[in-house]
Design a protein around this motif. Structure first.
Motif, mmCIF file in Angstrom:
data_model
loop_
_atom_site.group_PDB
_atom_site.id
_atom_site.type_symbol
_atom_site.label_atom_id
_atom_site.label_comp_id
_atom_site.label_asym_id
_atom_site.label_seq_id
_atom_site.Cartn_x
_atom_site.Cartn_y
_atom_site.Cartn_z
ATOM 1 N N THR A 1 0.617 -1.136 0.025
ATOM 2 C CA THR A 1 -0.193 0.130 -0.011
ATOM 3 C C THR A 1 0.859 1.247 -0.084
ATOM 4 O OG1 THR A 1 -1.985 1.253 1.097
ATOM 5 C CG2 THR A 1 -0.184 0.061 2.595
ATOM 6 N N PRO A 2 0.398 2.185 -0.839
ATOM 7 C CA PRO A 2 0.881 3.771 -0.392
ATOM 8 C C PRO A 2 0.455 3.998 1.006
ATOM 9 C CG PRO A 2 -0.852 3.872 -2.153
ATOM 10 C CD PRO A 2 -0.675 2.437 -1.812
ATOM 11 N N ILE A 3 1.064 4.880 1.554
ATOM 12 C CA ILE A 3 0.691 5.686 2.607
ATOM 13 C C ILE A 3 -0.069 6.969 2.305
ATOM 14 C CG2 ILE A 3 1.529 6.698 4.639
ATOM 15 C CD1 ILE A 3 1.645 3.769 4.927
ATOM 16 N N TYR A 4 -1.468 6.961 2.484
ATOM 17 C CA TYR A 4 -2.195 8.231 2.413
ATOM 18 C C TYR A 4 -2.294 8.992 3.584
ATOM 19 C CZ TYR A 4 -2.739 6.458 -2.213
ATOM 20 O OH TYR A 4 -2.970 5.936 -3.632
ATOM 21 N N TYR A 5 -2.031 10.182 4.232
ATOM 22 C CA TYR A 5 -2.216 10.817 5.369
ATOM 23 C C TYR A 5 -2.073 9.946 6.476
ATOM 24 C CZ TYR A 5 -4.496 14.191 2.373
ATOM 25 O OH TYR A 5 -4.654 15.149 1.513
ATOM 26 N N TYR A 6 -0.960 9.115 6.392
ATOM 27 C CA TYR A 6 -0.062 8.313 7.503
ATOM 28 C C TYR A 6 -1.158 7.248 7.710
ATOM 29 C CZ TYR A 6 3.040 12.146 7.854
ATOM 30 O OH TYR A 6 3.951 13.356 7.451
ATOM 31 N N GLU A 7 -1.710 6.575 6.887
ATOM 32 C CA GLU A 7 -2.497 5.634 7.121
ATOM 33 C C GLU A 7 -2.422 4.740 5.611
ATOM 34 O OE1 GLU A 7 -4.016 3.061 8.118
ATOM 35 O OE2 GLU A 7 -5.065 3.862 9.720
ATOM 36 N N MET A 8 -3.138 3.305 5.676
ATOM 37 C CA MET A 8 -3.015 2.497 4.697
ATOM 38 C C MET A 8 -4.006 3.326 3.704
ATOM 39 S SD MET A 8 -5.547 -0.518 5.735
ATOM 40 C CE MET A 8 -4.932 -0.649 7.372
ATOM 41 N N SER A 9 -4.029 2.938 2.468
ATOM 42 C CA SER A 9 -4.919 3.518 1.290
ATOM 43 C C SER A 9 -6.377 2.910 1.653
ATOM 44 C CB SER A 9 -4.578 3.013 -0.144
ATOM 45 O OG SER A 9 -4.806 1.667 -0.270
ATOM 46 N N GLY A 10 -7.263 4.019 1.150
ATOM 47 C CA GLY A 10 -8.560 3.680 1.581
ATOM 48 C C GLY A 10 -9.253 2.330 0.938
ATOM 49 N N GLN A 11 -8.575 2.221 -0.349
ATOM 50 C CA GLN A 11 -9.012 0.935 -1.062
ATOM 51 C C GLN A 11 -8.704 -0.269 -0.344
ATOM 52 O OE1 GLN A 11 -7.670 3.602 -2.636
ATOM 53 N NE2 GLN A 11 -5.675 3.139 -3.438
ATOM 54 N N MET A 12 -7.478 -0.354 0.367
ATOM 55 C CA MET A 12 -7.106 -1.458 1.046
ATOM 56 C C MET A 12 -7.819 -1.474 2.209
ATOM 57 S SD MET A 12 -3.224 -2.331 2.947
ATOM 58 C CE MET A 12 -3.155 -3.185 4.305
ATOM 59 N N LYS A 13 -8.136 -0.451 2.859
ATOM 60 C CA LYS A 13 -9.173 -0.437 3.996
ATOM 61 C C LYS A 13 -10.383 -1.025 3.764
ATOM 62 C CE LYS A 13 -10.867 0.166 8.356
ATOM 63 N NZ LYS A 13 -11.642 -0.913 8.749
ATOM 64 N N THR A 14 -10.965 -0.766 2.571
ATOM 65 C CA THR A 14 -12.406 -0.945 2.092
ATOM 66 C C THR A 14 -12.438 -2.675 1.743
ATOM 67 O OG1 THR A 14 -12.939 1.127 1.174
ATOM 68 C CG2 THR A 14 -14.057 -0.922 0.030
ATOM 69 N N LEU A 15 -11.211 -2.861 1.072
ATOM 70 C CA LEU A 15 -10.987 -4.499 0.953
ATOM 71 C C LEU A 15 -10.820 -5.306 2.278
ATOM 72 C CD1 LEU A 15 -10.548 -6.941 -1.014
ATOM 73 C CD2 LEU A 15 -8.045 -6.443 -0.820
ATOM 74 N N LEU A 16 -10.317 -4.804 3.245
ATOM 75 C CA LEU A 16 -10.175 -5.451 4.569
ATOM 76 C C LEU A 16 -11.465 -5.793 4.987
ATOM 77 C CD1 LEU A 16 -6.910 -4.017 6.173
ATOM 78 C CD2 LEU A 16 -7.350 -6.205 4.950
ATOM 79 N N ASP A 17 -12.264 -4.499 4.966
ATOM 80 C CA ASP A 17 -13.809 -4.546 5.471
ATOM 81 C C ASP A 17 -14.423 -5.881 4.811
ATOM 82 O OD1 ASP A 17 -13.066 -2.651 7.168
ATOM 83 O OD2 ASP A 17 -14.159 -1.122 6.139
#
Length: 180
Positions: free
Chosen positions: A83-99
């Motif tokens: 993942t790229p780091i966006y605003y010091y966090e994982m990418s939104g698409q990674m978080k959406t996939l994890l959910d």
């Protein structure tokens, strides 16, 4: 040897995290692992709607690419999220996939070792901490799995910049070669 699944979560063309993921894949393959790579580019992954039907059926009611990706995750021994780091966090698409991997929670999943490869323009040691903690939160829901390693390659910003950084490419290769 393990069945390794590498999931690239950047949607950017010539992504630095993708370039480093390619080197992780090469290292894992050279170590004798079977490696499969999935990029989220061009995939349709909707947000989890929280219905929890998947907890009874082990299948999501939504019909998109997250459904077949979840099956690949379930059958892998080792997972690597890039993942790229966006605003010091994982990418939104990674978080959406994890959910959307929620159907795996009650399943007989195979994965045991989970890794994170993160890239960012920033190069401070603390840059990936929130992304690591976010992934740990997901892993904590899977009793048989653990965070087995992380690699942060900071200081890359422009598309394709990673291709000109042989020391960092070698670190990614070595990371892949050391996967369990």
């Amino acid at each position: 040897m393990s069945n390794v699944l590498v999931i690239s979560t950047s949607l950017r063309g010539k992504s630095n995290s993708d370039l480093f993921a390619e080197r992780v894949i090469a290292g894992a393959a050279d170590a004798g692992h079977t490696v499969e790579h999935i990029s989220l580019k061009g995939k349709e992954i909707r947000f989890c709607i929280g219905c929890l039907a998947c907890q009874r059926t082990q299948k999501c009611i939504q019909k998109d690419d997250a459904v077949w990706i979840a099956e690949k995750v379930k059958d892998a021994d080792t997972l690597v999220f890039a993942t790229p780091i966006y605003y010091y966090e994982m990418s939104g698409q990674m978080k959406t996939l994890l959910d959307r991997l929620n159907p795996l929670f009650p399943s007989d999943y195979r994965f045991r070792n989970v890794y994170l490869l993160a890239t960012a323009a920033e190069d401070e040691a603390e840059t990936p901490e929130k992304a690591i903690n976010g992934l740990k939160g997901w892993i904590d829901c899977f009793d048989k799995a653990e965070l087995s390693g992380t690699l942060f390659l900071g200081g890359v910003n422009a598309p394709g910049e990673a291709a000109k950084l042989p020391e960092k490419l070698e670190k990614a290769y070595a990371f892949g070669k050391a996967l369990l």
